[in-house]
Design a protein around this motif. Structure first.
Motif, PDB file in Angstrom:
ATOM      1  N   GLN A 574      -7.020  -0.604   4.841  1.00  0.00           N
ATOM      2  CA  GLN A 574      -5.768  -0.826   4.126  1.00  0.00           C
ATOM      3  C   GLN A 574      -5.269   0.494   3.558  1.00  0.00           C
ATOM      4  O   GLN A 574      -6.057   1.331   3.127  1.00  0.00           O
ATOM      5  CB  GLN A 574      -5.951  -1.824   2.985  1.00  0.00           C
ATOM      6  N   HIS A 575      -3.951   0.632   3.534  1.00  0.00           N
ATOM      7  CA  HIS A 575      -3.381   1.866   2.991  1.00  0.00           C
ATOM      8  C   HIS A 575      -1.954   1.596   2.517  1.00  0.00           C
ATOM      9  O   HIS A 575      -1.192   0.875   3.171  1.00  0.00           O
ATOM     10  CB  HIS A 575      -3.371   2.963   4.053  1.00  0.00           C
ATOM     11  N   SER A 576      -1.629   2.154   1.372  1.00  0.00           N
ATOM     12  CA  SER A 576      -0.283   2.096   0.820  1.00  0.00           C
ATOM     13  C   SER A 576       0.250   3.520   0.727  1.00  0.00           C
ATOM     14  O   SER A 576      -0.364   4.378   0.095  1.00  0.00           O
ATOM     15  CB  SER A 576      -0.288   1.436  -0.564  1.00  0.00           C
ATOM     16  N   ILE A 577       1.394   3.760   1.354  1.00  0.00           N
ATOM     17  CA  ILE A 577       1.954   5.106   1.426  1.00  0.00           C
ATOM     18  C   ILE A 577       3.288   5.120   0.683  1.00  0.00           C
ATOM     19  O   ILE A 577       4.277   4.556   1.172  1.00  0.00           O
ATOM     20  CB  ILE A 577       2.166   5.543   2.888  1.00  0.00           C
ATOM     21  N   PRO A 578       3.355   5.737  -0.497  1.00  0.00           N
ATOM     22  CA  PRO A 578       4.653   5.847  -1.185  1.00  0.00           C
ATOM     23  C   PRO A 578       5.530   6.885  -0.511  1.00  0.00           C
ATOM     24  O   PRO A 578       5.106   8.009  -0.247  1.00  0.00           O
ATOM     25  CB  PRO A 578       4.252   6.272  -2.607  1.00  0.00           C
ATOM     26  N   LEU A 579       6.762   6.509  -0.235  1.00  0.00           N
ATOM     27  CA  LEU A 579       7.702   7.394   0.440  1.00  0.00           C
ATOM     28  C   LEU A 579       8.728   7.984  -0.512  1.00  0.00           C
ATOM     29  O   LEU A 579       9.597   8.734  -0.086  1.00  0.00           O
ATOM     30  CB  LEU A 579       8.415   6.639   1.571  1.00  0.00           C
ATOM     31  N   GLY A 580       8.620   7.651  -1.795  1.00  0.00           N
ATOM     32  CA  GLY A 580       9.563   8.175  -2.778  1.00  0.00           C
ATOM     33  C   GLY A 580      10.813   7.335  -2.883  1.00  0.00           C
ATOM     34  O   GLY A 580      11.181   6.578  -1.967  1.00  0.00           O
ATOM     35  N   LEU A 581      11.490   7.471  -4.037  1.00  0.00           N
ATOM     36  CA  LEU A 581      12.744   6.756  -4.279  1.00  0.00           C
ATOM     37  C   LEU A 581      12.589   5.263  -4.039  1.00  0.00           C
ATOM     38  O   LEU A 581      13.402   4.615  -3.380  1.00  0.00           O
ATOM     39  CB  LEU A 581      13.872   7.330  -3.415  1.00  0.00           C
ATOM     40  N   MET A 582      11.496   4.712  -4.584  1.00  0.00           N
ATOM     41  CA  MET A 582      11.231   3.276  -4.565  1.00  0.00           C
ATOM     42  C   MET A 582      11.007   2.720  -3.161  1.00  0.00           C
ATOM     43  O   MET A 582      11.185   1.530  -2.920  1.00  0.00           O
ATOM     44  CB  MET A 582      12.353   2.513  -5.269  1.00  0.00           C
ATOM     45  N   ARG A 583      10.615   3.557  -2.223  1.00  0.00           N
ATOM     46  CA  ARG A 583      10.320   3.115  -0.864  1.00  0.00           C
ATOM     47  C   ARG A 583       8.819   3.237  -0.613  1.00  0.00           C
ATOM     48  O   ARG A 583       8.192   4.216  -1.009  1.00  0.00           O
ATOM     49  CB  ARG A 583      11.096   3.938   0.163  1.00  0.00           C
ATOM     50  N   ASP A 584       8.240   2.219   0.047  1.00  0.00           N
ATOM     51  CA  ASP A 584       6.807   2.197   0.317  1.00  0.00           C
ATOM     52  C   ASP A 584       6.553   1.663   1.711  1.00  0.00           C
ATOM     53  O   ASP A 584       7.316   0.846   2.248  1.00  0.00           O
ATOM     54  CB  ASP A 584       6.072   1.329  -0.708  1.00  0.00           C
ATOM     55  N   PHE A 585       5.430   2.127   2.277  1.00  0.00           N
ATOM     56  CA  PHE A 585       4.994   1.662   3.592  1.00  0.00           C
ATOM     57  C   PHE A 585       3.546   1.204   3.464  1.00  0.00           C
ATOM     58  O   PHE A 585       2.700   1.928   2.951  1.00  0.00           O
ATOM     59  CB  PHE A 585       5.113   2.789   4.623  1.00  0.00           C
ATOM     60  N   TYR A 586       3.271  -0.032   3.907  1.00  0.00           N
ATOM     61  CA  TYR A 586       1.924  -0.597   3.833  1.00  0.00           C
ATOM     62  C   TYR A 586       1.400  -0.834   5.243  1.00  0.00           C
ATOM     63  O   TYR A 586       2.151  -1.232   6.147  1.00  0.00           O
ATOM     64  CB  TYR A 586       1.930  -1.934   3.096  1.00  0.00           C
ATOM     65  N   LEU A 587       0.126  -0.625   5.408  1.00  0.00           N
ATOM     66  CA  LEU A 587      -0.500  -0.963   6.681  1.00  0.00           C
ATOM     67  C   LEU A 587      -1.871  -1.569   6.441  1.00  0.00           C
ATOM     68  O   LEU A 587      -2.559  -1.251   5.466  1.00  0.00           O
ATOM     69  CB  LEU A 587      -0.589   0.262   7.598  1.00  0.00           C
ATOM     70  N   ARG A 588      -2.240  -2.449   7.339  1.00  0.00           N
ATOM     71  CA  ARG A 588      -3.555  -3.075   7.271  1.00  0.00           C
ATOM     72  C   ARG A 588      -3.997  -3.459   8.672  1.00  0.00           C
ATOM     73  O   ARG A 588      -3.236  -4.030   9.445  1.00  0.00           O
ATOM     74  CB  ARG A 588      -3.529  -4.326   6.391  1.00  0.00           C
ATOM     75  N   PHE A 589      -5.254  -3.121   8.999  1.00  0.00           N
ATOM     76  CA  PHE A 589      -5.845  -3.470  10.283  1.00  0.00           C
ATOM     77  C   PHE A 589      -7.239  -4.039  10.038  1.00  0.00           C
ATOM     78  O   PHE A 589      -7.945  -3.610   9.107  1.00  0.00           O
ATOM     79  CB  PHE A 589      -5.938  -2.253  11.215  1.00  0.00           C
ATOM     80  N   GLY A 590      -7.636  -5.004  10.860  1.00  0.00           N
ATOM     81  CA  GLY A 590      -8.944  -5.607  10.674  1.00  0.00           C
ATOM     82  C   GLY A 590      -9.496  -6.209  11.953  1.00  0.00           C
ATOM     83  O   GLY A 590      -8.750  -6.558  12.883  1.00  0.00           O
ATOM     84  N   TRP A 591     -10.818  -6.299  11.982  1.00  0.00           N
ATOM     85  CA  TRP A 591     -11.539  -6.921  13.101  1.00  0.00           C
ATOM     86  C   TRP A 591     -12.709  -7.696  12.534  1.00  0.00           C
ATOM     87  O   TRP A 591     -13.318  -7.294  11.525  1.00  0.00           O
ATOM     88  CB  TRP A 591     -12.031  -5.841  14.069  1.00  0.00           C
ATOM     89  N   GLY A 592     -13.034  -8.833  13.169  1.00  0.00           N
ATOM     90  CA  GLY A 592     -14.164  -9.620  12.707  1.00  0.00           C
ATOM     91  C   GLY A 592     -14.763 -10.428  13.833  1.00  0.00           C
ATOM     92  O   GLY A 592     -14.095 -10.736  14.832  1.00  0.00           O
ATOM     93  N   ALA A 593     -16.051 -10.785  13.671  1.00  0.00           N
ATOM     94  CA  ALA A 593     -16.743 -11.557  14.709  1.00  0.00           C
ATOM     95  C   ALA A 593     -17.934 -12.285  14.111  1.00  0.00           C
ATOM     96  O   ALA A 593     -18.558 -11.813  13.146  1.00  0.00           O
ATOM     97  CB  ALA A 593     -17.192 -10.646  15.851  1.00  0.00           C
ATOM     98  N   PHE A 594     -18.244 -13.462  14.682  1.00  0.00           N
ATOM     99  CA  PHE A 594     -19.484 -14.188  14.415  1.00  0.00           C
ATOM    100  C   PHE A 594     -20.415 -13.969  15.599  1.00  0.00           C
ATOM    101  O   PHE A 594     -20.029 -14.169  16.758  1.00  0.00           O
ATOM    102  CB  PHE A 594     -19.209 -15.688  14.234  1.00  0.00           C
ATOM    103  N   THR A 595     -21.642 -13.543  15.320  1.00  0.00           N
ATOM    104  CA  THR A 595     -22.609 -13.258  16.378  1.00  0.00           C
ATOM    105  C   THR A 595     -23.943 -13.915  16.041  1.00  0.00           C
ATOM    106  O   THR A 595     -24.159 -14.397  14.928  1.00  0.00           O
ATOM    107  CB  THR A 595     -22.811 -11.743  16.540  1.00  0.00           C
ATOM    108  N   ASN A 596     -24.854 -13.908  17.034  1.00  0.00           N
ATOM    109  CA  ASN A 596     -26.223 -14.419  16.857  1.00  0.00           C
ATOM    110  C   ASN A 596     -26.228 -15.810  16.240  1.00  0.00           C
ATOM    111  O   ASN A 596     -27.032 -16.130  15.364  1.00  0.00           O
ATOM    112  CB  ASN A 596     -27.046 -13.471  15.975  1.00  0.00           C
ATOM    113  N   GLN A 597     -25.294 -16.662  16.701  1.00  0.00           N
ATOM    114  CA  GLN A 597     -25.187 -17.984  16.117  1.00  0.00           C
ATOM    115  C   GLN A 597     -26.130 -18.972  16.802  1.00  0.00           C
ATOM    116  O   GLN A 597     -26.356 -18.905  18.003  1.00  0.00           O
ATOM    117  CB  GLN A 597     -23.743 -18.486  16.196  1.00  0.00           C
TER     118      GLN A 597
END
Length: 720
Positions: A574-597
């Motif tokens: 996750q990351h929040s990037i302030p761009l100034g003058l009340m502007r912001d850019f957010y990003l989020r990436f994720g991966w998940g798995a169930f194994t050995n079940q």
């Protein structure tokens, strides 16, 4: 040669270009100051009704009293770039507490007029680098001597918006600094009129405010409250930035901002004696203000002298009525405090196209121990009208070593309904062309959970969580499979047929509940984590870099009658990037798995999960799916997700004048998910935020085919 006092020969834009050019330098010229701050507030309730009780930040109104007077005397410490530490030393008044303009009063007295934004980034300043794009300027008058000219310049927005202001400023020639600024605007439910007077040219406080005068009117559903606040600052020390000291050697980590963050109010030093306050007051009271104090003391003494005996029965029902419609805080002497919003409060209602209408309520208990150790207990109730389900949880946290952010966390409650892994292969084997959840019978289980974990920040920015989770999942609609025994006795049965056993597969299908026990490890790393020390408590701030987390869980069979074995692993960025003058850019990436079940287990990811009770736009910085059917969250053993959000106050609606002035910000959303049968699932959305509510429209696509359009709506009044 034209006269310098001839307004027609002068250009407001040319003067403002010089002022705007020097503004960034003057914005950062002060490195540190200490001052004594006196604030006097007067409140006049012009109109009121029962809705006033719902306002969570309103002080308790006394029957028959319309006017209130409040005063505070504080030590104010400023440290660059924009950190204000205000400690109240003394306070008096005719109300139970100081009404801070719906909790936003500090914004009006912590103003750097040379900054690009005002009121904690809520308003775009007429001195911002791009201000001429949004404001028009006009010279009203020219004042002063020939070589000490001052220009009074008015400004107004080119388009209507609550994030733009109108007013005027007085600018000194040659140095192009501001002597005073007067701006009028609206923020939340307030219409305000703020006058700021700066120090004189050549004085140590030239770039600092010395006097504030704020008029505000609060209007809400027939309630009208007028307020006036006057503030005076007496500077004790002012330190300007010294270029030769910019590269001074730091004794502490460069991420430690403790020297500039000390935000605790010393309540033990807060004196409320009126005689003591009279010796501090820099501005004398008017005759009307003196009458307000006299009436208050007379009324208080009269009530104490002729206090009626309490009717226990009426008192009890009166307290119940207050709890239903009033915000209240219960202070338990030496035991902490309990805070709760009204139990009947329409502003706790929310709506999303996927989950329908929901209502939520929180209670908060806090107790502070020596060494800044803190105990928090937060019971939460909620009801989802679409699923007709009641949700509850109790979360408790004990920060026993706040310097290292070490704490114990315990959470218990009922989770969302979920189906078991027995359905996964059946769902996976269905062709995409005929895949439809409505054609599949899903055997749902109710969830009762207990989570216990210990968190500890090993080094700055690197945190380790260790704990375990326990779930008891019970079949929601109990199946009709039952085991019966023969009428014959066991002995006769064994003699005639021998011992009988039920096949394991049938035993598994006939089970109505499952238990699970799973140890859990979570590692979170935020490089370059800025922080400050508030006494013995470490408070993390921001970082220029993303936050990375790895979450691992192992289900163990046989512990506390648990069944099923599995491993769950998830990675999140996750990351929040302030761009100034009340502007912001957010990003989020994720991966998940169930194994050995092995055996039956339940796919319940920690990061990819459905929220039963949506709480607004700031849940997980927008990294959630708004239209995804809740049945997808448990349909696959693995997933890959991504989220992008861009926020700006002037995005698409800037040119629509009449209907968009109430819009505070706009957001663009792009959400994507990849799992079996969804290759990919994509959501695009557009949302707006206003003073009262947030609203968004989203469009979803599955396997590049259009699915549906939906919306999300949440009340945000008094929550910002």
């Amino acid at each position: 040669m034209p006269s310098p006092y001839d307004i027609k020969s002068l250009s407001a834009d040319s003067i403002m270009k010089k002022v705007i050019f020097f503004a960034p330098f003057y914005e950062t010229i002060i490195d540190d100051y200490r001052a004594e701050l006196y604030i006097k507030g007067k409140v006049n309730i012009r109109k009121k009704n029962h809705i006033l009780r719902f306002i969570p930040t309103m002080f308790r109104i006394r029957k028959g009293v319309r006017e209130y007077l409040m005063e505070t005397y504080s030590d104010l410490h400023f440290t660059a770039p924009d950190i204000y530490d205000q400690k109240i030393k003394a306070s008096v008044g005719t109300s139970s507490e100081f009404w801070e303009l719906d909790g936003r009063l500090p914004e009006y007295f912590h103003v750097n007029i040379y900054a690009s934004t005002l009121l904690y980034d809520k308003l775009l300043s007429p001195l911002a680098p791009n201000a001429m794009k949004y404001y028009s300027y006009h010279i009203d008058s020219v004042m002063g001597k020939m070589h000490e000219l001052q220009y009074k310049i008015s400004f107004k927005p080119k388009s209507k918006s609550f994030q733009l202001v109108s007013g005027h400023m007085v600018v000194s020639e040659n140095v192009w600094s501001v002597r005073e600024m007067h701006f009028i605007g609206r923020s939340e439910m307030l219409r305000f009129n703020n006058m700021i007077r700066m120090g004189d040219v050549g004085e140590s406080d030239e770039f600092l405010p010395v006097h504030y005068d704020v008029d505000a009117t609060f209007r809400f559903l027939g309630n009208v409250i007028d307020a006036n606040y006057i503030a005076a600052l007496d500077y004790k020390s002012i330190i300007q930035k010294d270029p030769s000291q910019l590269e001074r050697k730091r004794l502490k980590s460069k991420y430690d901002l403790s020297e500039s963050y000390t935000l605790r109010t010393d309540t033990n030093a807060n004196k409320t004696d009126s005689a003591y306050f009279a010796s501090l007051r820099p501005i004398p009271l008017s005759s009307h203000e003196q009458e307000l104090y006299q009436d208050f003391f007379l009324r208080r003494d009269t009530l104490q002298r002729y206090k009626k005996p309490k009717n226990k029965n009426l008192e009890f029902w009166g307290q119940i009525g207050d709890a239903l419609i009033s915000r209240y805080t219960v202070d338990l002497s030496k035991m902490g405090s309990v805070r709760c919003s009204p139990l009947i409060n329409p502003f706790l209602l929310s709506y999303s196209g996927n989950n329908g209408f929901s209502y939520r309520q929180e209670f908060k208990y806090n107790r502070l121990f020596t060494g800044d150790r803190l105990l928090r207990i937060v019971p939460r109730l909620g009801y989802n009208f679409k699923y007709k389900e009641l949700y509850w949880s109790v979360r408790s946290d004990f920060d026993y070593w706040p310097r290292k952010r070490a704490a114990f966390h315990v959470s218990v409650g009922n989770g969302h309904r979920i189906y078991s892994s027995r359905m996964l292969d059946e769902l996976k084997n269905m062709p995409d062309s005929i895949f439809d959840f409505d054609r599949v019978y899903l055997d749902y289980f109710n969830d009762l959970y207990l989570e216990v974990r210990h968190s500890w920040e090993i080094v700055n920015g690197l945190s380790l969580d260790l704990g375990f989770s326990m779930h008891k999942r019970t079949e929601a609609n109990r199946s009709l499979f039952v085991t019966t025994k023969s009428v014959q006795s066991e002995k006769e049965k064994e003699k005639e047929e021998g011992p009988t056993t039920t096949p394991p597969a049938w035993e598994e299908k006939m089970r109505h509940s499952y238990n699970s026990f799973a140890p859990r490890v979570r590692l979170t790393w935020t490089p370059g984590q800025y922080y400050y020390m508030n006494g013995d408590r470490k408070v993390n701030l921001h970082s220029k870099y993303p936050s990375f987390s790895v979450d691992w869980e192992r289900g163990i069979d046989g512990v506390f009658k648990s069944t099923g074995t599995y491993e769950r692993i998830e990675v999140d960025i996750q990351h929040s990037i302030p761009l100034g003058l009340m502007r912001d850019f957010y990003l989020r990436f994720g991966w998940g798995a169930f194994t050995n079940q092995k055996d039956i287990y339940f796919v319940d990811f920690a990061n990819l999960t459905r929220s039963n009770l949506p709480v607004g736009w700031n849940d997980e910085i927008g990294g959630v799916f708004q239209l995804l059917d809740g049945r997808w969250y448990n349909s696959s053993r693995k997933y890959l997700r991504g989220h992008l959000t861009y926020e700006s106050p002037f995005l698409l609606l800037r040119h629509l004048v009449k209907y968009t002035q109430h819009v505070l910000n706009e957001r663009l959303y792009l959400n994507a998910l990849v799992m079996p049968h969804l290759n990919p699932y994509v959501e695009v959305g557009y949302g707006i935020g206003t003073n009262i509510f947030d609203f968004g429209v989203f469009c979803s696509f599955a396997n590049w085919k259009y699915q549906e359009i939906g919306c999300k709506f949440t009340f945000e009044l008094f929550n910002r």
